[in-house]
Design a protein around this motif. Sequence first.
Motif, PDB file in Angstrom:
ATOM      1  N   ARG A 103       0.790  -1.227   0.000  1.00  0.00           N
ATOM      2  CA  ARG A 103       0.000   0.000   0.000  1.00  0.00           C
ATOM      3  C   ARG A 103       0.829   1.287   0.000  1.00  0.00           C
ATOM      4  N   LEU A 104       2.123   1.187   0.345  1.00  0.00           N
ATOM      5  CA  LEU A 104       2.931   2.411   0.416  1.00  0.00           C
ATOM      6  C   LEU A 104       3.034   3.153  -0.912  1.00  0.00           C
ATOM      7  N   PRO A 105       3.260   2.479  -2.065  1.00  0.00           N
ATOM      8  CA  PRO A 105       3.454   3.235  -3.319  1.00  0.00           C
ATOM      9  C   PRO A 105       2.346   4.226  -3.632  1.00  0.00           C
ATOM     10  N   GLU A 106       1.088   3.875  -3.390  1.00  0.00           N
ATOM     11  CA  GLU A 106       0.000   4.784  -3.744  1.00  0.00           C
ATOM     12  C   GLU A 106      -0.091   5.981  -2.798  1.00  0.00           C
ATOM     13  N   GLU A 405      -2.338  -1.328  -9.134  1.00  0.00           N
ATOM     14  CA  GLU A 405      -3.278  -0.448  -9.829  1.00  0.00           C
ATOM     15  C   GLU A 405      -3.618   0.762  -8.977  1.00  0.00           C
ATOM     16  N   GLN A 406      -3.970   1.830  -9.675  1.00  0.00           N
ATOM     17  CA  GLN A 406      -4.488   3.009  -8.985  1.00  0.00           C
ATOM     18  C   GLN A 406      -5.824   2.671  -8.336  1.00  0.00           C
ATOM     19  N   ARG A 407      -6.088   3.305  -7.208  1.00  0.00           N
ATOM     20  CA  ARG A 407      -7.340   3.069  -6.497  1.00  0.00           C
ATOM     21  C   ARG A 407      -8.162   4.350  -6.537  1.00  0.00           C
ATOM     22  N   SER A 408      -9.427   4.195  -6.829  1.00  0.00           N
ATOM     23  CA  SER A 408     -10.328   5.342  -6.953  1.00  0.00           C
ATOM     24  C   SER A 408     -11.526   5.147  -6.034  1.00  0.00           C
ATOM     25  N   VAL A 409     -12.196   6.256  -5.733  1.00  0.00           N
ATOM     26  CA  VAL A 409     -13.367   6.254  -4.863  1.00  0.00           C
ATOM     27  C   VAL A 409     -14.569   6.729  -5.667  1.00  0.00           C
ATOM     28  N   ALA A 410     -15.594   5.878  -5.761  1.00  0.00           N
ATOM     29  CA  ALA A 410     -16.792   6.239  -6.515  1.00  0.00           C
ATOM     30  C   ALA A 410     -17.622   7.282  -5.779  1.00  0.00           C
ATOM     31  N   SER A 411     -17.644   7.203  -4.447  1.00  0.00           N
ATOM     32  CA  SER A 411     -18.396   8.163  -3.649  1.00  0.00           C
ATOM     33  C   SER A 411     -17.683   8.340  -2.311  1.00  0.00           C
ATOM     34  N   PRO A 412     -17.915   9.444  -1.608  1.00  0.00           N
ATOM     35  CA  PRO A 412     -17.215   9.678  -0.338  1.00  0.00           C
ATOM     36  C   PRO A 412     -17.489   8.616   0.715  1.00  0.00           C
ATOM     37  N   ASP A 413     -18.582   7.879   0.599  1.00  0.00           N
ATOM     38  CA  ASP A 413     -18.932   6.884   1.611  1.00  0.00           C
ATOM     39  C   ASP A 413     -18.348   5.503   1.330  1.00  0.00           C
ATOM     40  N   MET A 414     -17.564   5.368   0.255  1.00  0.00           N
ATOM     41  CA  MET A 414     -17.034   4.064  -0.137  1.00  0.00           C
ATOM     42  C   MET A 414     -15.525   4.021   0.032  1.00  0.00           C
ATOM     43  N   VAL A 417     -11.179   1.466  -4.389  1.00  0.00           N
ATOM     44  CA  VAL A 417     -11.128   0.164  -5.059  1.00  0.00           C
ATOM     45  C   VAL A 417     -10.221   0.290  -6.279  1.00  0.00           C
ATOM     46  N   PRO A 418      -9.589  -0.820  -6.733  1.00  0.00           N
ATOM     47  CA  PRO A 418      -8.735  -0.759  -7.930  1.00  0.00           C
ATOM     48  C   PRO A 418      -9.506  -0.243  -9.138  1.00  0.00           C
ATOM     49  N   SER A 419      -8.836   0.643  -9.882  1.00  0.00           N
ATOM     50  CA  SER A 419      -9.497   1.275 -11.019  1.00  0.00           C
ATOM     51  C   SER A 419      -9.216   0.581 -12.341  1.00  0.00           C
ATOM     52  N   GLY A 420      -8.261  -0.377 -12.344  1.00  0.00           N
ATOM     53  CA  GLY A 420      -7.888  -1.024 -13.591  1.00  0.00           C
ATOM     54  C   GLY A 420      -6.746  -0.324 -14.299  1.00  0.00           C
ATOM     55  N   ARG A 421      -6.369   0.862 -13.836  1.00  0.00           N
ATOM     56  CA  ARG A 421      -5.248   1.599 -14.429  1.00  0.00           C
ATOM     57  C   ARG A 421      -3.977   1.328 -13.630  1.00  0.00           C
ATOM     58  N   LYS A 422      -2.879   1.143 -14.335  1.00  0.00           N
ATOM     59  CA  LYS A 422      -1.603   0.833 -13.707  1.00  0.00           C
ATOM     60  C   LYS A 422      -1.110   2.006 -12.856  1.00  0.00           C
ATOM     61  N   LEU A 423      -0.660   1.700 -11.640  1.00  0.00           N
ATOM     62  CA  LEU A 423      -0.129   2.740 -10.758  1.00  0.00           C
ATOM     63  C   LEU A 423       1.240   3.176 -11.269  1.00  0.00           C
ATOM     64  N   LYS A 424       1.375   4.456 -11.565  1.00  0.00           N
ATOM     65  CA  LYS A 424       2.625   5.002 -12.088  1.00  0.00           C
ATOM     66  C   LYS A 424       2.906   6.335 -11.411  1.00  0.00           C
ATOM     67  N   LEU A 425       4.097   6.454 -10.816  1.00  0.00           N
ATOM     68  CA  LEU A 425       4.530   7.716 -10.217  1.00  0.00           C
ATOM     69  C   LEU A 425       5.478   8.401 -11.184  1.00  0.00           C
ATOM     70  N   THR A 426       5.104   9.586 -11.641  1.00  0.00           N
ATOM     71  CA  THR A 426       5.915  10.335 -12.603  1.00  0.00           C
ATOM     72  C   THR A 426       6.749  11.365 -11.867  1.00  0.00           C
ATOM     73  N   CYS A 427       8.058  11.312 -12.091  1.00  0.00           N
ATOM     74  CA  CYS A 427       8.978  12.209 -11.398  1.00  0.00           C
ATOM     75  C   CYS A 427       9.041  13.577 -12.078  1.00  0.00           C
ATOM     76  N   GLY A 428       9.531  14.548 -11.313  1.00  0.00           N
ATOM     77  CA  GLY A 428       9.604  15.917 -11.802  1.00  0.00           C
ATOM     78  C   GLY A 428      10.669  16.122 -12.859  1.00  0.00           C
ATOM     79  N   SER A 429      10.818  17.368 -13.292  1.00  0.00           N
ATOM     80  CA  SER A 429      11.702  17.692 -14.420  1.00  0.00           C
ATOM     81  C   SER A 429      13.168  17.772 -14.028  1.00  0.00           C
TER      82      SER A 429
END
Length: 483
Positions: A103-106, A405-414, A417-429
């Motif tokens: 869970r740390l990467p996200e 995978e990236q995790r998204s929230v459908a509503s504030p009360d939920m 959950v995994p969104s199906g999109r690959k978790l990617k951290l993009t570094c600065g310039s």
Amino acid sequence: MPQPSGPSNRSPTTMAPQQTGSRKLKASKEGAGSSSSPFPSVVEMAAAEAGQAEGSLLLVKRPQRPMARHSLVHYLKGRALGYEGHPRLAGFEGDLHSYRALRLPELLRERQLALGPLNKVFASQWLNARQVVCGTKCNTLFVVDVKTDHIRCIPLISDRGPDQSRGSPSCGIHAVELNPSKTLMATGGENPNSLAVYQLPKLDPMCLGDCQGHRDWIFAIAWMSDTVAVSGSRDGTLALWLVDPDMFDCSIAGHEDAGLPVYAHIRPTDIEAIPKVTTNPGNRKVRALAYSNKNQELGAVSLDGYFHLWKARSCLSKLMSLKLPYSRENMCLTYCDELCLYAVGSQCHVSFLDTRQSQQNIRPFCSREGGIGVHSLSVHQHIVTVGTGHGSLLFYDIRAQKFLEQRSVASPDMFPVPSGRKLKLTCGSGWINQNDFLENYAAGIHFPNALYTHCYNWPEMKLFVGGGPLASGLHGNYAGLWS
């Protein structure tokens, strides 16, 4: 007077159930009445002796253990108290570490560090909770404070005299490694062909491997123990070094009396060449090393697309050589203690090797980042961290055999959950020398940073990432603290 014959009024004799010594003692006490004397009666003493004699032959009833409470709150409370004998939850700590790695990467967020005009960070290691030591392409060894951005350069150790095999300083420092107890640090010297060893935490120079060693740049270093290190060079050789501080006390003391630099000059105890498995000897350059302490084996990757395994004791003994499934630009190698696997990074794939199996069961995965390559690689628990040439970090779960995978929230009360999109951290310039950029490239072209190195500080849950422009003609750097 004799009693008349006939049916007796007493009940027939029956076998009483066998009692333990403790029950007999209790019955004897009840039969003796409630005596007010503080001393035991003869009957009580006899019953006690009989009970002890008989009880020694019977199973003793074990006291019940306190039931462990499977709760994070109780676990943390017990760990904070820290007293001996506190019931710990079986496997709970291991599960907690595995969950943290998952869970740390996200949760990581970037803060860029300013390194000034330094060129391309090639290697890095955490010295403590706030300091990271780094080596660069411009042959600079420095320590950066991740809280204040303060940079302190470390003087490089010089060879004893001029040598025709001296490498070009422009190749830089490609490896920085700490021994298991974090009392010594091995890296490259002023001559990139030589092995330099510093004492920690003060980073005082201790010794330099410049005698009968490598004839080309050192690309990789691995510690086998606190006093034994292995270096891999572009000349296609592995060198075994004994760097026990107790051996150098006399020579260092002599240098101090003469006013000379305070470090010893050493030679390797063993040198082994990479096997000639191809017809092109120029591609047998050692690019990366990884040591398995459990098996006492050393893995090496050469640029000709082969993985080599050595038994590492007082000398190096070759065990096997394997052709890698992806043989282009194999630059990274690491070992996973959790699963007993070697992971190899190539141009756009990461392959897994289990040296105990003739057939590999874990399939390679593709980074799918434009084929620019895997430039840094690490494994913790069952999570692989990949630094790419596109300036991004990817995370792969070996057990699930898929990217995080990236995790998204459908509503504030939920819950997320995994969104199906690959978790990617993009570094600065980062920073780039604009003069070099304008002279060699057209305006408007974007060059992402290649992430040549990254290292975790797991107790603090922080990640240091270093790199610079992928193009060899560009001068620049990137350093970021993810926490």
